[in-house]
Write a protein that holds these residues in place. Structure first.
Motif, PDB file in Angstrom:
ATOM      1  N   MET A   1       0.616  -1.182  -0.158  1.00 10.98           N
ATOM      2  CA  MET A   1       0.238   0.091  -0.192  1.00 10.98           C
ATOM      3  C   MET A   1       0.770   1.152   0.026  1.00 10.98           C
ATOM      4  SD  MET A   1      -3.201   0.977   3.101  1.00 10.98           S
ATOM      5  CE  MET A   1      -3.910  -0.574   2.237  1.00 10.98           C
ATOM      6  N   PRO A   2       0.450   1.844  -1.422  1.00 14.31           N
ATOM      7  CA  PRO A   2       1.369   3.258  -0.868  1.00 14.31           C
ATOM      8  C   PRO A   2       1.944   4.035   0.211  1.00 14.31           C
ATOM      9  CG  PRO A   2       0.192   3.205  -2.699  1.00 14.31           C
ATOM     10  CD  PRO A   2      -0.585   1.994  -1.591  1.00 14.31           C
ATOM     11  N   ASN A   3       0.645   4.542   0.872  1.00 10.11           N
ATOM     12  CA  ASN A   3       0.545   5.557   1.836  1.00 10.11           C
ATOM     13  C   ASN A   3       0.730   4.174   3.307  1.00 10.11           C
ATOM     14  OD1 ASN A   3      -0.400   7.383   0.767  1.00 10.11           O
ATOM     15  ND2 ASN A   3      -2.616   7.408   0.488  1.00 10.11           N
ATOM     16  N   MET A   4       1.562   3.340   3.408  1.00 17.35           N
ATOM     17  CA  MET A   4       1.233   2.606   4.531  1.00 17.35           C
ATOM     18  C   MET A   4       2.588   3.251   6.233  1.00 17.35           C
ATOM     19  SD  MET A   4      -0.069   0.052   6.211  1.00 17.35           S
ATOM     20  CE  MET A   4      -0.557  -0.225   5.370  1.00 17.35           C
ATOM     21  N   THR A   5       3.510   3.566   5.241  1.00 20.97           N
ATOM     22  CA  THR A   5       4.216   4.376   5.404  1.00 20.97           C
ATOM     23  C   THR A   5       3.739   5.792   6.579  1.00 20.97           C
ATOM     24  OG1 THR A   5       6.041   3.779   4.335  1.00 20.97           O
ATOM     25  CG2 THR A   5       7.433   5.789   5.525  1.00 20.97           C
ATOM     26  N   LEU A   6       3.557   6.934   5.609  1.00 15.14           N
ATOM     27  CA  LEU A   6       2.363   7.466   6.363  1.00 15.14           C
ATOM     28  C   LEU A   6       1.475   6.829   7.356  1.00 15.14           C
ATOM     29  CD1 LEU A   6       2.212  10.305   6.705  1.00 15.14           C
ATOM     30  CD2 LEU A   6       0.308  10.425   5.220  1.00 15.14           C
ATOM     31  N   VAL A   7       1.150   6.143   7.176  1.00 11.78           N
ATOM     32  CA  VAL A   7       0.009   5.569   8.320  1.00 11.78           C
ATOM     33  C   VAL A   7       0.675   4.808   9.401  1.00 11.78           C
ATOM     34  CG1 VAL A   7      -1.531   4.138   8.706  1.00 11.78           C
ATOM     35  CG2 VAL A   7      -1.819   4.844   6.200  1.00 11.78           C
ATOM     36  N   MET A   8       1.797   4.027   9.270  1.00 10.18           N
ATOM     37  CA  MET A   8       2.273   3.622  10.668  1.00 10.18           C
ATOM     38  C   MET A   8       2.937   4.327  10.564  1.00 10.18           C
ATOM     39  SD  MET A   8       1.568   0.286  10.839  1.00 10.18           S
ATOM     40  CE  MET A   8       3.243   0.099  11.919  1.00 10.18           C
ATOM     41  N   SER A   9       3.719   5.877  10.660  1.00 12.33           N
ATOM     42  CA  SER A   9       4.187   6.911  11.309  1.00 12.33           C
ATOM     43  C   SER A   9       3.228   7.973  11.928  1.00 12.33           C
ATOM     44  CB  SER A   9       4.920   7.895  10.185  1.00 12.33           C
ATOM     45  OG  SER A   9       5.515   7.679   9.673  1.00 12.33           O
ATOM     46  N   ILE A  10       2.000   7.373  11.961  1.00 11.11           N
ATOM     47  CA  ILE A  10       0.962   8.047  12.124  1.00 11.11           C
ATOM     48  C   ILE A  10       0.630   7.076  13.724  1.00 11.11           C
ATOM     49  CG2 ILE A  10      -1.545   8.800  12.678  1.00 11.11           C
ATOM     50  CD1 ILE A  10      -1.174   9.923   9.547  1.00 11.11           C
ATOM     51  N   ILE A  11      -0.007   5.898  13.950  1.00 12.67           N
ATOM     52  CA  ILE A  11      -0.068   5.184  14.687  1.00 12.67           C
ATOM     53  C   ILE A  11       1.293   4.922  15.556  1.00 12.67           C
ATOM     54  CG2 ILE A  11       0.254   2.411  14.473  1.00 12.67           C
ATOM     55  CD1 ILE A  11      -1.293   1.796  12.389  1.00 12.67           C
ATOM     56  N   ASN A  12       2.313   5.306  14.857  1.00 15.13           N
ATOM     57  CA  ASN A  12       3.454   5.077  15.994  1.00 15.13           C
ATOM     58  C   ASN A  12       3.477   6.021  16.510  1.00 15.13           C
ATOM     59  OD1 ASN A  12       4.515   2.607  15.336  1.00 15.13           O
ATOM     60  ND2 ASN A  12       5.361   3.483  14.068  1.00 15.13           N
ATOM     61  N   PHE A  13       3.086   7.417  16.034  1.00 15.19           N
ATOM     62  CA  PHE A  13       2.911   8.678  16.881  1.00 15.19           C
ATOM     63  C   PHE A  13       1.561   8.408  18.115  1.00 15.19           C
ATOM     64  CE2 PHE A  13       0.916  12.920  18.215  1.00 15.19           C
ATOM     65  CZ  PHE A  13       1.604  13.699  17.918  1.00 15.19           C
ATOM     66  N   LEU A  14       0.587   8.000  17.392  1.00 17.89           N
ATOM     67  CA  LEU A  14      -0.410   8.018  19.041  1.00 17.89           C
ATOM     68  C   LEU A  14       0.140   7.323  20.063  1.00 17.89           C
ATOM     69  CD1 LEU A  14      -3.414   7.673  15.675  1.00 17.89           C
ATOM     70  CD2 LEU A  14      -2.800   9.795  18.020  1.00 17.89           C
ATOM     71  N   LYS A  15       0.637   6.314  19.713  1.00 13.19           N
ATOM     72  CA  LYS A  15       1.398   5.409  20.466  1.00 13.19           C
ATOM     73  C   LYS A  15       2.056   5.975  21.577  1.00 13.19           C
ATOM     74  CE  LYS A  15       0.776   0.525  17.977  1.00 13.19           C
ATOM     75  NZ  LYS A  15       1.234  -0.438  17.842  1.00 13.19           N
ATOM     76  N   ASP A  16       2.867   6.244  21.075  1.00 15.11           N
ATOM     77  CA  ASP A  16       3.663   7.285  22.130  1.00 15.11           C
ATOM     78  C   ASP A  16       3.475   7.793  23.037  1.00 15.11           C
ATOM     79  OD1 ASP A  16       5.782   5.972  20.883  1.00 15.11           O
ATOM     80  OD2 ASP A  16       6.605   7.428  19.697  1.00 15.11           O
ATOM     81  N   GLU A  17       2.359   8.669  22.262  1.00  8.42           N
ATOM     82  CA  GLU A  17       1.482   9.911  22.567  1.00  8.42           C
ATOM     83  C   GLU A  17       0.849   8.687  23.966  1.00  8.42           C
ATOM     84  OE1 GLU A  17       0.998  13.258  22.549  1.00  8.42           O
ATOM     85  OE2 GLU A  17       2.570  12.499  21.954  1.00  8.42           O
ATOM     86  N   ALA A  18      -0.179   8.239  24.291  1.00  7.11           N
ATOM     87  CA  ALA A  18      -0.573   6.974  24.909  1.00  7.11           C
ATOM     88  C   ALA A  18       0.448   6.789  26.147  1.00  7.11           C
ATOM     89  CB  ALA A  18      -1.109   6.526  23.742  1.00  7.11           C
ATOM     90  N   ARG A  19       1.759   6.182  25.887  1.00 11.37           N
ATOM     91  CA  ARG A  19       2.126   5.842  27.060  1.00 11.37           C
ATOM     92  C   ARG A  19       2.567   6.750  27.463  1.00 11.37           C
ATOM     93  NH1 ARG A  19       4.131   2.472  22.565  1.00 11.37           N
ATOM     94  NH2 ARG A  19       5.834   4.256  21.829  1.00 11.37           N
ATOM     95  N   LYS A  20       2.937   8.061  27.265  1.00 12.72           N
ATOM     96  CA  LYS A  20       3.256   9.667  27.656  1.00 12.72           C
ATOM     97  C   LYS A  20       1.835  10.387  28.105  1.00 12.72           C
ATOM     98  CE  LYS A  20       5.353  11.584  24.221  1.00 12.72           C
ATOM     99  NZ  LYS A  20       6.372  12.170  23.720  1.00 12.72           N
ATOM    100  N   GLU A  21       1.046  10.033  27.946  1.00 16.96           N
ATOM    101  CA  GLU A  21      -0.337  10.663  28.424  1.00 16.96           C
ATOM    102  C   GLU A  21      -0.816   9.948  30.408  1.00 16.96           C
ATOM    103  OE1 GLU A  21      -2.872  12.560  28.883  1.00 16.96           O
ATOM    104  OE2 GLU A  21      -2.497  13.231  26.963  1.00 16.96           O
ATOM    105  N   GLY A  22      -1.124  11.039  30.779  1.00 18.39           N
ATOM    106  CA  GLY A  22      -1.863  10.437  32.380  1.00 18.39           C
ATOM    107  C   GLY A  22      -2.663  10.499  32.868  1.00 18.39           C
ATOM    108  N   ASN A  23      -3.457  10.612  31.469  1.00 21.42           N
ATOM    109  CA  ASN A  23      -4.682  11.014  31.669  1.00 21.42           C
ATOM    110  C   ASN A  23      -5.703   9.565  31.402  1.00 21.42           C
ATOM    111  OD1 ASN A  23      -7.521  11.240  30.875  1.00 21.42           O
ATOM    112  ND2 ASN A  23      -7.227  13.469  32.163  1.00 21.42           N
ATOM    113  N   LEU A  24      -6.045   9.597  32.223  1.00 16.66           N
ATOM    114  CA  LEU A  24      -7.129   8.364  31.786  1.00 16.66           C
ATOM    115  C   LEU A  24      -7.470   8.172  30.393  1.00 16.66           C
ATOM    116  CD1 LEU A  24      -7.266   6.160  35.019  1.00 16.66           C
ATOM    117  CD2 LEU A  24      -5.563   5.978  32.972  1.00 16.66           C
TER     118      LEU A  24
END
Length: 324
Positions: A1-24
């Motif tokens: 899929m041509p945009n998979m690199t971008l999609v995975m970048s967004i997913i990884n960004f959201l995962k990092d934000e979730a790990r750092k987030e203190g609000n449940l």
């Protein structure tokens, strides 16, 4: 899929934000967003193939590089790390190109390497990397142009000479390939890859010169009276014999001089042996080519008839050498 690199970048960004987030609640929302994207794009988070879409830099790094903070923003936050020089945009483009190369997306990689070159045209690595992508697409002419630009920028860039040699070998331009490998070895004399690829170029050069001879059915050819008469006439001509002897003597003198140079310098026995073998093949090729020219001049019509007659068998494509 041509945009998979971008999609995975967004997913990884959201995962990092979730790990750092203190609000449940916010953390849960981010995790749901990740799951929605994985479902929408049919992504199995346990699939080992996802690694090819992970780029070296995070989405946040790329964004920060593209839009570095202003002096006012730095002053407001009081963040000393933000005042550091932003990531080099050209390096980001190069890294993205490298990632695309690993996933065999060579045309896309060329686009990113070109973007890096447009930002910084003085970096030899960008040209050399783009040359590798061109070679993967069998565009050896452009690969050579990029290698030439790379060594123009950095004359001591052995890898660029090596890639140039591979491209010339693929185009059957063996003299230029050998010259490129020799240049690479002058910079990195112990590099086994350059030694191996230069040996392949020598072998293919010899093979290309002898291809016509190897494919000929000599028994059938010499049973042809016209051919025997022409060969006999040529070999009895004193001027041709003298010219051929002079050529062979000149080649032997050159070989002896080269051998003396080799022994006066530090060199390995295997290298000397390879060089001697290559000179011997060159001498045989030169003699054969000279005799072929004399046959052509003596009876062009007969030579043309031999060329159109299927005396030999086609080469075995499976056994052809190719650079690695």
């Amino acid at each position: 899929m041509p945009n998979m690199t971008l999609v995975m970048s967004i997913i990884n960004f959201l995962k990092d934000e979730a790990r750092k987030e203190g609000n449940l609640d916010t953390k849960e929302s981010l995790e749901v967003a990740v799951q929605c994207l994985q479902t929408a794009y049919d992504i199995d988070p346990k699939s080992p193939t996802l690694a090819q879409y992970n780029i070296p830099l995070s989405l946040a790094d790329i964004f920060t590089s593209a839009f570095p903070p202003t002096e006012e923003e730095v002053d407001e936050k009081g963040d000393t790390t933000a005042s550091k020089e932003p990531l080099n945009k050209a390096e980001i483009m190069k890294n993205l190109g490298n990632n695309l190369m690993r996933s065999n997306q060579y045309s896309e990689a060329i686009r990113y390497y070109t973007a890096a070159i447009e930002i910084d045209g003085s970096n030899a690595v960008y040209f050399c990397n783009r040359a590798a992508a061109h070679s993967k697409l069998n565009d050896f002419a452009n690969a050579i142009l990029d290698c030439e630009k790379a060594v123009e920028i950095d004359p001591k860039y052995a890898k660029a000479f090596g890639r140039m040699g591979l491209a010339y070998t693929s185009l059957d331009q063996f003299e230029l390939a050998i010259r490129a490998f020799k240049a690479a070895l002058e910079i990195e004399p112990d590099n086994e890859s350059y030694h191996s690829n230069m040996k392949i170029a020598y072998e293919r050069k010899a093979s290309s010169g002898l291809t016509g001879l190897n494919s000929v059915d000599w028994q059938t050819l010499f049973s042809n009276p016209a051919f025997r008469n022409m060969a006999s006439t040529i070999m009895q001509d004193p001027s041709i014999i003298n010219a051929l002897s002079a050529r062979m003597s000149s080649s032997l003198s050159q070989a002896a001089a080269a051998s003396n140079r080799d022994t006066s310098e530090t060199s390995s026995p295997s290298a000397d042996s390879d060089a001697a073998g290559n000179r011997s093949l060159d001498m045989l090729l030169e003699a054969g080519q000279y005799l072929a020219q004399q046959m052509q001049a003596a009876n062009p019509d007969l030579v043309a008839q031999f060329r159109t007659t299927p005396y030999g068998t086609p080469p075995n494509e499976e056994n052809k050498d190719s650079p690695k």
